[in-house]
Design a protein around this motif. Structure first.
Motif, PDB file in Angstrom:
ATOM      1  N   ILE A  75       6.621  -7.705   7.298  1.00 48.17           N
ATOM      2  CA  ILE A  75       5.884  -6.475   7.023  1.00 48.17           C
ATOM      3  C   ILE A  75       6.807  -5.299   7.315  1.00 48.17           C
ATOM      4  O   ILE A  75       7.482  -5.274   8.345  1.00 48.17           O
ATOM      5  N   VAL A  76       6.834  -4.330   6.416  1.00 44.10           N
ATOM      6  CA  VAL A  76       7.639  -3.126   6.584  1.00 44.10           C
ATOM      7  C   VAL A  76       6.718  -1.914   6.410  1.00 44.10           C
ATOM      8  O   VAL A  76       6.003  -1.829   5.413  1.00 44.10           O
ATOM      9  N   VAL A  77       6.732  -0.997   7.376  1.00 44.35           N
ATOM     10  CA  VAL A  77       5.868   0.183   7.318  1.00 44.35           C
ATOM     11  C   VAL A  77       6.699   1.435   7.546  1.00 44.35           C
ATOM     12  O   VAL A  77       7.563   1.469   8.432  1.00 44.35           O
ATOM     13  N   ARG A  78       6.439   2.464   6.745  1.00 40.52           N
ATOM     14  CA  ARG A  78       7.095   3.764   6.927  1.00 40.52           C
ATOM     15  C   ARG A  78       6.081   4.877   6.731  1.00 40.52           C
ATOM     16  O   ARG A  78       5.284   4.841   5.792  1.00 40.52           O
ATOM     17  N   LEU A  79       6.070   5.861   7.617  1.00 36.13           N
ATOM     18  CA  LEU A  79       5.235   7.047   7.483  1.00 36.13           C
ATOM     19  C   LEU A  79       6.084   8.289   7.733  1.00 36.13           C
ATOM     20  O   LEU A  79       7.071   8.243   8.468  1.00 36.13           O
ATOM     21  N   GLY A  80       5.678   9.394   7.150  1.00 38.49           N
ATOM     22  CA  GLY A  80       6.384  10.655   7.365  1.00 38.49           C
ATOM     23  C   GLY A  80       5.920  11.695   6.379  1.00 38.49           C
ATOM     24  O   GLY A  80       5.544  11.364   5.254  1.00 38.49           O
ATOM     25  N   PRO A  81       5.932  12.962   6.766  1.00 40.18           N
ATOM     26  CA  PRO A  81       5.434  14.015   5.871  1.00 40.18           C
ATOM     27  C   PRO A  81       6.277  14.167   4.620  1.00 40.18           C
ATOM     28  O   PRO A  81       5.754  14.329   3.523  1.00 40.18           O
ATOM     29  N   GLY A  82       7.606  14.099   4.772  1.00 41.03           N
ATOM     30  CA  GLY A  82       8.481  14.229   3.612  1.00 41.03           C
ATOM     31  C   GLY A  82       8.298  15.550   2.885  1.00 41.03           C
ATOM     32  O   GLY A  82       7.374  16.310   3.138  1.00 41.03           O
ATOM     33  N   THR A  83       9.174  15.815   1.967  1.00 45.50           N
ATOM     34  CA  THR A  83       9.034  16.994   1.105  1.00 45.50           C
ATOM     35  C   THR A  83       9.114  16.596  -0.356  1.00 45.50           C
ATOM     36  O   THR A  83       8.814  17.379  -1.240  1.00 45.50           O
ATOM     37  N   THR A  84       9.517  15.352  -0.608  1.00 46.80           N
ATOM     38  CA  THR A  84       9.586  14.836  -1.973  1.00 46.80           C
ATOM     39  C   THR A  84       9.116  13.392  -1.954  1.00 46.80           C
ATOM     40  O   THR A  84       8.796  12.834  -0.915  1.00 46.80           O
ATOM     41  N   ASP A  85       9.080  12.781  -3.142  1.00 45.91           N
ATOM     42  CA  ASP A  85       8.736  11.367  -3.237  1.00 45.91           C
ATOM     43  C   ASP A  85       9.993  10.518  -3.368  1.00 45.91           C
ATOM     44  O   ASP A  85       9.995   9.475  -4.006  1.00 45.91           O
ATOM     45  N   GLY A  86      11.092  10.946  -2.768  1.00 47.72           N
ATOM     46  CA  GLY A  86      12.342  10.215  -2.886  1.00 47.72           C
ATOM     47  C   GLY A  86      12.338   8.866  -2.195  1.00 47.72           C
ATOM     48  O   GLY A  86      13.110   7.980  -2.543  1.00 47.72           O
ATOM     49  N   TYR A  87      11.474   8.700  -1.168  1.00 50.47           N
ATOM     50  CA  TYR A  87      11.388   7.419  -0.484  1.00 50.47           C
ATOM     51  C   TYR A  87      10.282   6.594  -1.132  1.00 50.47           C
ATOM     52  O   TYR A  87       9.201   7.107  -1.424  1.00 50.47           O
ATOM     53  N   GLY A  88      10.544   5.318  -1.375  1.00 53.66           N
ATOM     54  CA  GLY A  88       9.545   4.490  -2.028  1.00 53.66           C
ATOM     55  C   GLY A  88       9.759   3.021  -1.755  1.00 53.66           C
ATOM     56  O   GLY A  88      10.566   2.628  -0.897  1.00 53.66           O
ATOM     57  N   ALA A 101       0.884  -1.165   0.000  1.00 50.93           N
ATOM     58  CA  ALA A 101       0.000   0.000   0.000  1.00 50.93           C
ATOM     59  C   ALA A 101       0.922   1.215   0.000  1.00 50.93           C
ATOM     60  O   ALA A 101       1.791   1.326   0.867  1.00 50.93           O
ATOM     61  N   ILE A 102       0.764   2.102  -0.972  1.00 56.52           N
ATOM     62  CA  ILE A 102       1.716   3.200  -1.152  1.00 56.52           C
ATOM     63  C   ILE A 102       0.973   4.527  -1.207  1.00 56.52           C
ATOM     64  O   ILE A 102      -0.075   4.641  -1.856  1.00 56.52           O
ATOM     65  N   GLY A 103       1.535   5.536  -0.527  1.00 54.66           N
ATOM     66  CA  GLY A 103       0.944   6.862  -0.536  1.00 54.66           C
ATOM     67  C   GLY A 103       1.955   7.937  -0.891  1.00 54.66           C
ATOM     68  O   GLY A 103       3.174   7.708  -0.857  1.00 54.66           O
ATOM     69  N   LEU A 104       1.458   9.088  -1.215  1.00 54.03           N
ATOM     70  CA  LEU A 104       2.273  10.252  -1.554  1.00 54.03           C
ATOM     71  C   LEU A 104       3.364  10.477  -0.513  1.00 54.03           C
ATOM     72  O   LEU A 104       3.157  10.283   0.677  1.00 54.03           O
ATOM     73  N   ARG A 105       4.547  10.910  -0.993  1.00 53.32           N
ATOM     74  CA  ARG A 105       5.678  11.250  -0.119  1.00 53.32           C
ATOM     75  C   ARG A 105       6.212  10.071   0.677  1.00 53.32           C
ATOM     76  O   ARG A 105       6.682  10.211   1.802  1.00 53.32           O
ATOM     77  N   GLY A 106       6.102   8.884   0.074  1.00 48.13           N
ATOM     78  CA  GLY A 106       6.772   7.735   0.644  1.00 48.13           C
ATOM     79  C   GLY A 106       6.065   6.997   1.756  1.00 48.13           C
ATOM     80  O   GLY A 106       6.703   6.235   2.491  1.00 48.13           O
ATOM     81  N   GLN A 107       4.749   7.177   1.907  1.00 47.86           N
ATOM     82  CA  GLN A 107       4.026   6.366   2.890  1.00 47.86           C
ATOM     83  C   GLN A 107       3.951   4.936   2.325  1.00 47.86           C
ATOM     84  O   GLN A 107       3.652   4.749   1.142  1.00 47.86           O
ATOM     85  N   ILE A 108       4.192   3.948   3.164  1.00 51.24           N
ATOM     86  CA  ILE A 108       4.188   2.584   2.633  1.00 51.24           C
ATOM     87  C   ILE A 108       3.910   1.551   3.710  1.00 51.24           C
ATOM     88  O   ILE A 108       4.364   1.677   4.847  1.00 51.24           O
ATOM     89  N   ALA A 109       3.117   0.546   3.344  1.00 49.94           N
ATOM     90  CA  ALA A 109       2.921  -0.653   4.156  1.00 49.94           C
ATOM     91  C   ALA A 109       3.165  -1.818   3.208  1.00 49.94           C
ATOM     92  O   ALA A 109       2.355  -2.090   2.324  1.00 49.94           O
ATOM     93  N   MET A 110       4.300  -2.479   3.374  1.00 49.52           N
ATOM     94  CA  MET A 110       4.769  -3.501   2.433  1.00 49.52           C
ATOM     95  C   MET A 110       4.716  -4.883   3.065  1.00 49.52           C
ATOM     96  O   MET A 110       5.004  -5.042   4.253  1.00 49.52           O
ATOM     97  N   VAL A 111       4.371  -5.873   2.254  1.00 52.35           N
ATOM     98  CA  VAL A 111       4.306  -7.252   2.719  1.00 52.35           C
ATOM     99  C   VAL A 111       5.149  -8.131   1.804  1.00 52.35           C
ATOM    100  O   VAL A 111       5.004  -8.094   0.586  1.00 52.35           O
ATOM    101  N   ASP A 112       6.045  -8.914   2.405  1.00 53.51           N
ATOM    102  CA  ASP A 112       6.829  -9.916   1.683  1.00 53.51           C
ATOM    103  C   ASP A 112       6.365 -11.282   2.168  1.00 53.51           C
ATOM    104  O   ASP A 112       6.835 -11.774   3.203  1.00 53.51           O
ATOM    105  N   PRO A 113       5.420 -11.915   1.448  1.00 55.89           N
ATOM    106  CA  PRO A 113       4.856 -13.178   1.945  1.00 55.89           C
ATOM    107  C   PRO A 113       5.887 -14.283   2.131  1.00 55.89           C
ATOM    108  O   PRO A 113       5.775 -15.084   3.062  1.00 55.89           O
ATOM    109  N   GLY A 114       6.902 -14.339   1.263  1.00 54.64           N
ATOM    110  CA  GLY A 114       7.884 -15.406   1.353  1.00 54.64           C
ATOM    111  C   GLY A 114       8.628 -15.434   2.669  1.00 54.64           C
ATOM    112  O   GLY A 114       8.901 -16.507   3.227  1.00 54.64           O
ATOM    113  N   SER A 115       8.979 -14.253   3.187  1.00 54.27           N
ATOM    114  CA  SER A 115       9.691 -14.186   4.473  1.00 54.27           C
ATOM    115  C   SER A 115       8.757 -13.837   5.632  1.00 54.27           C
ATOM    116  O   SER A 115       9.206 -13.666   6.761  1.00 54.27           O
ATOM    117  N   ARG A 116       7.469 -13.667   5.336  1.00 52.90           N
ATOM    118  CA  ARG A 116       6.451 -13.351   6.341  1.00 52.90           C
ATOM    119  C   ARG A 116       6.794 -12.054   7.080  1.00 52.90           C
ATOM    120  O   ARG A 116       6.663 -11.951   8.293  1.00 52.90           O
TER     121      ARG A 116
END
Length: 369
Positions: A342-355, A325-340
């Motif tokens: 979950i990685v989540v990152r939130l922050g206001p950011g000023t660019t979309d450099g994080y992804g 699940a991906i949002g503007l400015r690098g918001q992300i909730a990622m799932v890797d089923p193979g390794s079980r």
């Protein structure tokens, strides 16, 4: 006279109670908990601790407020910078994946079908060029509804009633012929859900999704006039609450042994591409399938000329079943089923450099193989 409850609401009450009890299950002796999560250490979870710390530091350098990693249902580590871990913040388009879950709940309830014409729920579209657009089309971003930068990112956002604005736009292309990251088309799902369920969308989310998952720091927002729920952006949440949401999909739609989404719906959402026009998109989720890729922009320019997509994966080097699940400015909730994981990152950011490529380093580089 005794009151007879509708079977659906009996089921809702049972599932909610069971899920609540599941979250109250005591941790093993000596195990610590953080905001309801049982914890472990990076080393015990199979990570290179220094590498994982470096991945977190990179996230921080992009103005992140939190970064969290969960594996096998345990919190490996969460980092919080300048904001308490239980303070909700904007998730932008991560909201879309939450909206996808709400549609899935309504589908499981029998209130709607993905292949229903939207006009069944949005009567203003009956007899128009949009009459054959389906719910699946909206969720796959192939509805062909009108799109422009000004409409999607200015007029829609400024509209006092965002759902009414979205419904009132025109049909620009035949359904299924153009892929567009179309906020306004997705906002129409607010009306679809309200009509199908008979419940305001934010209330439906609170009782049918957030409460059963234990997402106590999460809520959906409404428009300026308080007439519609924002379903293309606007969810306020935390890293650890979004990890709970991601876990629902990692566990194929169930939590605490009780099913919230059909397994087949989870697969359609995150297990495959929803159209040949964009291999990277499921049903309001980003997937890592190989093929023609388009990002969160329209695939025609302002002059209406097609933009040639690249070919590959959204996250090269990561597993093909990775999804986010991906949002503007690098918001992300990622799932890797193979390794079980979950990685989540939130922050206001000023660019979309994080992804997603940077977030995926937690599993492609920091996780031992």
């Amino acid at each position: 006279m005794p009151t007879t409850l509708h079977p659906r609401w009996v089921r809702v009450a049972i599932v909610a109670l069971a899920c609540a009890l599941a979250f109250l299950t005591p941790a093993p002796a000596g195990a610590a908990t953080v905001d309801g999560w049982h914890t472990t250490t990076p080393a015990k979870a199979g990570f290179h601790p220094q590498r994982l710390a470096k991945v977190a530091r990179q996230a921080r350098s992009y103005d992140s407020t939190c970064f969290a990693v969960v594996r096998d249902g345990r919190l490996v580590r969460d980092w919080n910078w300048g904001t308490d871990r239980t303070t909700h913040r904007q998730t932008f388009s991560v909201t879309k994946s939450i909206t996808s879950a709400l549609v899935g709940i309504a589908v499981r309830d029998g209130d709607l079908d993905l292949d229903d014409p939207v006009a069944d729920y949005v009567h203003a579209w009956r007899g128009t060029a949009s009459a054959d657009v389906t719910v699946r089309d909206l969720m796959s971003n192939v509805s062909g509804r009108f799109w422009s930068v000004d409409s999607d990112y200015a007029q829609l956002t400024q509209a006092r009633n965002r759902t009414a604005y979205a419904i009132g736009l025109d049909q620009e292309f035949p359904r299924g012929t153009v892929w567009s990251y179309n906020n306004a088309a997705i906002q129409v799902l607010d009306k679809v859900l309200r009509t199908a369920t008979g419940t305001r969308t934010d209330r439906f989310a609170a009782t049918r999704l957030f409460e059963p998952l234990g997402m106590t720091h999460t809520f959906m927002t409404r428009d300026v006039a308080d007439r519609s729920t924002n379903v293309y952006f606007g969810v306020e949440s935390t890293c650890l609450d979004l990890a709970r949401f991601a876990r629902l999909y990692l566990q194929q739609g169930s939590v605490g042994g009780h099913r919230i989404l059909a397994r087949s719906y989870v697969h359609a959402s995150v297990g495959e591409s929803s159209s040949t026009l964009n291999a990277a998109y499921g049903l309001l989720w980003w997937v890592n399938r190989y093929g023609a890729l388009r990002g969160p922009i329209d695939d025609v320019d302002e002059d209406g000329q097609p933009v040639t997509p690249v070919t590959g994966r959204l996250v090269p080097g990561a597993a093909g079943n990775l999804f986010s699940a991906i949002g503007l400015r690098g918001q992300i909730a990622m799932v890797d089923p193979g390794s079980r994981t979950i990685v989540v990152r939130l922050g206001p950011g000023t660019t979309d450099g994080y992804g997603p490529r940077k977030a995926a380093r937690a599993v492609t580089w920091a996780l031992k193989r």
